[in-house]
Design an enzyme around this catalytic site. Structure first.
Site, PDB file in Angstrom:
ATOM      1  N   HIS A 167       0.816  -1.215   0.000  1.00  0.00           N
ATOM      2  CA  HIS A 167       0.000   0.000   0.000  1.00  0.00           C
ATOM      3  C   HIS A 167       0.852   1.267   0.000  1.00  0.00           C
ATOM      4  CE1 HIS A 167      -3.514  -2.560   1.810  1.00  0.00           C
ATOM      5  NE2 HIS A 167      -3.335  -2.768   0.526  1.00  0.00           N
TER       6      HIS A 167
ATOM      7  N   ASN B 164      -2.890 -12.699  15.691  1.00  0.00           N
ATOM      8  CA  ASN B 164      -3.714 -11.497  15.828  1.00  0.00           C
ATOM      9  C   ASN B 164      -4.298 -11.479  17.224  1.00  0.00           C
ATOM     10  OD1 ASN B 164      -5.827  -9.441  15.526  1.00  0.00           O
ATOM     11  ND2 ASN B 164      -5.446  -9.660  13.337  1.00  0.00           N
TER      12      ASN B 164
HETATM   13  C1  BJW Z   1      -3.054  -6.656  16.595  1.00  0.00           C
HETATM   14  C2  BJW Z   1      -2.412  -5.859  17.556  1.00  0.00           C
HETATM   15  C3  BJW Z   1      -1.261  -6.398  18.128  1.00  0.00           C
HETATM   16  C4  BJW Z   1      -4.107  -4.766  16.845  1.00  0.00           C
HETATM   17  N1  BJW Z   1      -0.818  -7.619  17.745  1.00  0.00           N
HETATM   18  N2  BJW Z   1      -2.613  -7.871  16.255  1.00  0.00           N
HETATM   19  C5  BJW Z   1     -12.688  -7.562  -3.625  1.00  0.00           C
HETATM   20  C6  BJW Z   1     -13.798  -7.675  -2.818  1.00  0.00           C
HETATM   21  C7  BJW Z   1     -14.350  -6.545  -2.185  1.00  0.00           C
HETATM   22  C8  BJW Z   1     -13.770  -5.291  -2.341  1.00  0.00           C
HETATM   23  C9  BJW Z   1     -12.654  -5.184  -3.128  1.00  0.00           C
HETATM   24  C10 BJW Z   1     -12.128  -6.300  -3.760  1.00  0.00           C
HETATM   25  N3  BJW Z   1     -11.038  -5.902  -4.465  1.00  0.00           N
HETATM   26  C11 BJW Z   1     -10.859  -4.577  -4.272  1.00  0.00           C
HETATM   27  C12 BJW Z   1     -11.831  -4.114  -3.477  1.00  0.00           C
HETATM   28  C13 BJW Z   1     -11.980  -2.695  -3.034  1.00  0.00           C
HETATM   29  C14 BJW Z   1     -11.050  -2.314  -1.916  1.00  0.00           C
HETATM   30  C15 BJW Z   1     -11.369  -3.137  -0.685  1.00  0.00           C
HETATM   31  O1  BJW Z   1     -10.718  -4.087  -0.341  1.00  0.00           O
HETATM   32  N4  BJW Z   1     -12.385  -2.745   0.052  1.00  0.00           N
HETATM   33  C16 BJW Z   1     -12.746  -3.447   1.281  1.00  0.00           C
HETATM   34  C17 BJW Z   1     -12.744  -2.468   2.443  1.00  0.00           C
HETATM   35  C18 BJW Z   1     -14.029  -4.174   1.060  1.00  0.00           C
HETATM   36  N5  BJW Z   1      -9.650  -2.472  -2.300  1.00  0.00           N
HETATM   37  C19 BJW Z   1      -9.026  -1.549  -3.001  1.00  0.00           C
HETATM   38  O2  BJW Z   1      -9.598  -0.533  -3.368  1.00  0.00           O
HETATM   39  C20 BJW Z   1      -7.568  -1.801  -3.330  1.00  0.00           C
HETATM   40  N6  BJW Z   1      -7.368  -1.596  -4.722  1.00  0.00           N
HETATM   41  C21 BJW Z   1      -7.683  -2.523  -5.628  1.00  0.00           C
HETATM   42  O3  BJW Z   1      -7.971  -3.649  -5.323  1.00  0.00           O
HETATM   43  O4  BJW Z   1      -7.642  -2.065  -6.930  1.00  0.00           O
HETATM   44  C22 BJW Z   1      -8.359  -2.801  -7.919  1.00  0.00           C
HETATM   45  C23 BJW Z   1      -9.863  -2.666  -7.669  1.00  0.00           C
HETATM   46  C24 BJW Z   1     -10.402  -1.466  -7.252  1.00  0.00           C
HETATM   47  C25 BJW Z   1     -11.778  -1.353  -7.007  1.00  0.00           C
HETATM   48  C26 BJW Z   1     -12.597  -2.477  -7.172  1.00  0.00           C
HETATM   49  C27 BJW Z   1     -12.031  -3.680  -7.585  1.00  0.00           C
HETATM   50  C28 BJW Z   1     -10.655  -3.773  -7.846  1.00  0.00           C
HETATM   51  C29 BJW Z   1      -6.690  -0.777  -2.633  1.00  0.00           C
HETATM   52  C30 BJW Z   1      -6.691  -0.908  -1.159  1.00  0.00           C
HETATM   53  C31 BJW Z   1      -5.838   0.212  -0.539  1.00  0.00           C
HETATM   54  C32 BJW Z   1      -5.939   0.204   0.960  1.00  0.00           C
HETATM   55  N7  BJW Z   1      -5.347   1.382   1.457  1.00  0.00           N
HETATM   56  C33 BJW Z   1      -5.344   1.595   2.901  1.00  0.00           C
HETATM   57  C34 BJW Z   1      -5.010   3.070   3.162  1.00  0.00           C
HETATM   58  C35 BJW Z   1      -3.540   3.370   2.901  1.00  0.00           C
HETATM   59  C36 BJW Z   1      -3.257   4.814   3.071  1.00  0.00           C
HETATM   60  C37 BJW Z   1      -3.262   5.271   4.523  1.00  0.00           C
HETATM   61  O5  BJW Z   1      -2.429   4.785   5.308  1.00  0.00           O
HETATM   62  O6  BJW Z   1      -4.079   6.131   4.847  1.00  0.00           O
HETATM   63  O7  BJW Z   1      -4.390   0.716   3.513  1.00  0.00           O
HETATM   64  S1  BJW Z   1      -6.854   1.121   3.681  1.00  0.00           S
HETATM   65  C38 BJW Z   1      -6.120   0.610   5.195  1.00  0.00           C
HETATM   66  O8  BJW Z   1      -6.496  -0.767   5.438  1.00  0.00           O
HETATM   67  C39 BJW Z   1      -4.605   0.636   4.950  1.00  0.00           C
HETATM   68  C40 BJW Z   1      -4.189  -0.714   5.484  1.00  0.00           C
HETATM   69  O9  BJW Z   1      -2.970  -1.117   4.882  1.00  0.00           O
HETATM   70  C41 BJW Z   1      -5.358  -1.591   5.149  1.00  0.00           C
HETATM   71  C42 BJW Z   1      -5.444  -2.838   5.979  1.00  0.00           C
HETATM   72  O10 BJW Z   1      -5.627  -2.528   7.343  1.00  0.00           O
HETATM   73  P1  BJW Z   1      -4.908  -3.406   8.437  1.00  0.00           P
HETATM   74  O11 BJW Z   1      -3.451  -3.259   8.341  1.00  0.00           O
HETATM   75  O12 BJW Z   1      -5.439  -4.765   8.410  1.00  0.00           O
HETATM   76  O13 BJW Z   1      -5.351  -2.630   9.798  1.00  0.00           O
HETATM   77  P2  BJW Z   1      -6.696  -2.767  10.618  1.00  0.00           P
HETATM   78  O14 BJW Z   1      -6.784  -1.603  11.533  1.00  0.00           O
HETATM   79  O15 BJW Z   1      -7.842  -3.026   9.750  1.00  0.00           O
HETATM   80  O16 BJW Z   1      -6.481  -4.099  11.477  1.00  0.00           O
HETATM   81  C43 BJW Z   1      -5.490  -4.190  12.497  1.00  0.00           C
HETATM   82  C44 BJW Z   1      -5.523  -5.612  13.010  1.00  0.00           C
HETATM   83  O17 BJW Z   1      -4.470  -5.772  13.930  1.00  0.00           O
HETATM   84  C45 BJW Z   1      -6.816  -5.972  13.758  1.00  0.00           C
HETATM   85  O18 BJW Z   1      -7.244  -7.271  13.339  1.00  0.00           O
HETATM   86  C46 BJW Z   1      -6.393  -5.989  15.227  1.00  0.00           C
HETATM   87  O19 BJW Z   1      -7.129  -6.944  15.978  1.00  0.00           O
HETATM   88  C47 BJW Z   1      -4.957  -6.392  15.104  1.00  0.00           C
HETATM   89  N8  BJW Z   1      -4.084  -5.935  16.191  1.00  0.00           N
HETATM   90  N9  BJW Z   1      -3.063  -4.690  17.718  1.00  0.00           N
HETATM   91  C48 BJW Z   1      -1.493  -8.309  16.857  1.00  0.00           C
HETATM   92  N10 BJW Z   1      -0.542  -5.707  19.094  1.00  0.00           N
END
Ligand code: BJW
Length: 227
Positions: free
Chosen positions: A103, A197
């Site tokens: 990302h 996790n």
């Molecule tokens: C602990 C802990 C500790 C806490 N120890 N654990 C297929 C199906 C449905 C939708 C889509 C699909 N394909 C694409 C999409 C659309 C979309 C998407 O996925 N949407 C969903 C929300 C449904 N995806 C996209 O748009 C992507 N692009 C793409 O696929 O292009 C082609 C396309 C586009 C459109 C349609 C179809 C195809 C791009 C995604 C970009 C994500 N960007 C972000 C923001 C980055 C910029 C910023 O920093 O502001 O990236 S979103 C945000 O979420 C960020 C993260 O990298 C990402 C993931 O989050 P993460 O890291 O998992 O954090 P959390 O907070 O969610 O979870 C933390 C976890 O840690 C929790 O489980 C806690 O329990 C745990 N935890 N402390 C261990 N100490």
């Protein structure tokens, strides 16, 4: 593959946890091209502030343990690919080398006109929004919703997923695609799937081993047990 939970114990808030980064702003707006086009000053200031806070944080025991796994596997002639959704560069700072940034990075700014990328802009930026010499603006070098992941990052990810023996999902909520599908892609061809996790996620019931707990505790413990 790592997510924001890995950096939580370094003091960087996750996205979706209570009091996380997105409890204060609307993610679908601030992390979108439309949000930047409409409010470039606010979005730039928000990312610049997050970049500054990341620079004040240090890698934790989970980052260091992952770097250690890479070094130890290299000594044994193996390979380790670290796919990270994190934009904070703490894995690099902990010494990981084979890091794939899915990302993008908070430390990179990209010109909206030319695509030129800079990772040496002052922190904080002198202006919000920040004009580029080409007459565009510098936008954060992260991947927003609806944007494609970098092609080289996707290629490196699918290569690793096609060949790995073990796939681990650490500290990610496994809800953002395509990264959310990676563990299953590797497991479908026989890799052992492990999740670490502190909470359950959509993949918890599907992996071979789900280890509940904090990344900075569990990952170093895995290294200790494995060697
Ligand atoms: C602990 C802990 C500790 C806490 N120890 N654990 C297929 C199906 C449905 C939708 C889509 C699909 N394909 C694409 C999409 C659309 C979309 C998407 O996925 N949407 C969903 C929300 C449904 N995806 C996209 O748009 C992507 N692009 C793409 O696929 O292009 C082609 C396309 C586009 C459109 C349609 C179809 C195809 C791009 C995604 C970009 C994500 N960007 C972000 C923001 C980055 C910029 C910023 O920093 O502001 O990236 S979103 C945000 O979420 C960020 C993260 O990298 C990402 C993931 O989050 P993460 O890291 O998992 O954090 P959390 O907070 O969610 O979870 C933390 C976890 O840690 C929790 O489980 C806690 O329990 C745990 N935890 N402390 C261990 N100490």
């Amino acid at each position: 593959m790592t997510g924001a939970g890995v950096s939580a114990e370094s003091g960087i808030p996750t996205f979706r946890d209570k009091d996380g980064t997105w409890s204060k702003v609307d993610p679908m707006w601030f992390a979108s091209p439309e949000g930047f086009a409409a409010q470039p000053a606010d979005v730039t200031a928000w990312y610049d502030d997050r970049r500054r806070k990341c620079l004040d944080c240090a890698p934790n025991a989970a980052h260091h343990a992952l770097a250690e796994i890479e070094r130890r596997l290299a000594d044994l002639g193996g390979t380790f690919t670290l796919l990270t959704q994190n934009v904070d560069r703490l894995h690099h700072r902990a010494g990981s080398r084979n890091v794939v940034e899915l990302h993008g990075s908070l430390h990179v700014w990209r010109c909206t006109k030319t695509g030129e990328e800079r990772d040496d802009l002052p922190c904080p930026l002198p202006e919000h929004p920040m004009p580029s010499p080409a007459g565009g603006l510098y936008r954060p070098g992260v991947v927003w919703f609806g944007e494609m992941l970098p092609e080289d990052a996707l290629r490196a990810s699918y290569e690793a997923l096609a060949t790995c023996d073990i796939v681990m999902s650490i500290g990610t909520s496994a809800v953002v695609y395509p990264a959310a599908s990676f563990v299953e892609v590797a497991m479908e061809r026989g890799a052992v799937g492990i999740e670490i996790n502190k909470d359950a996620t959509p993949i918890t019931d599907r992996v071979d081993h789900a280890i509940p707990g904090a990344a900075a505790t569990i990952v170093p413990e895995l290294v200790r047990l494995a060697w």
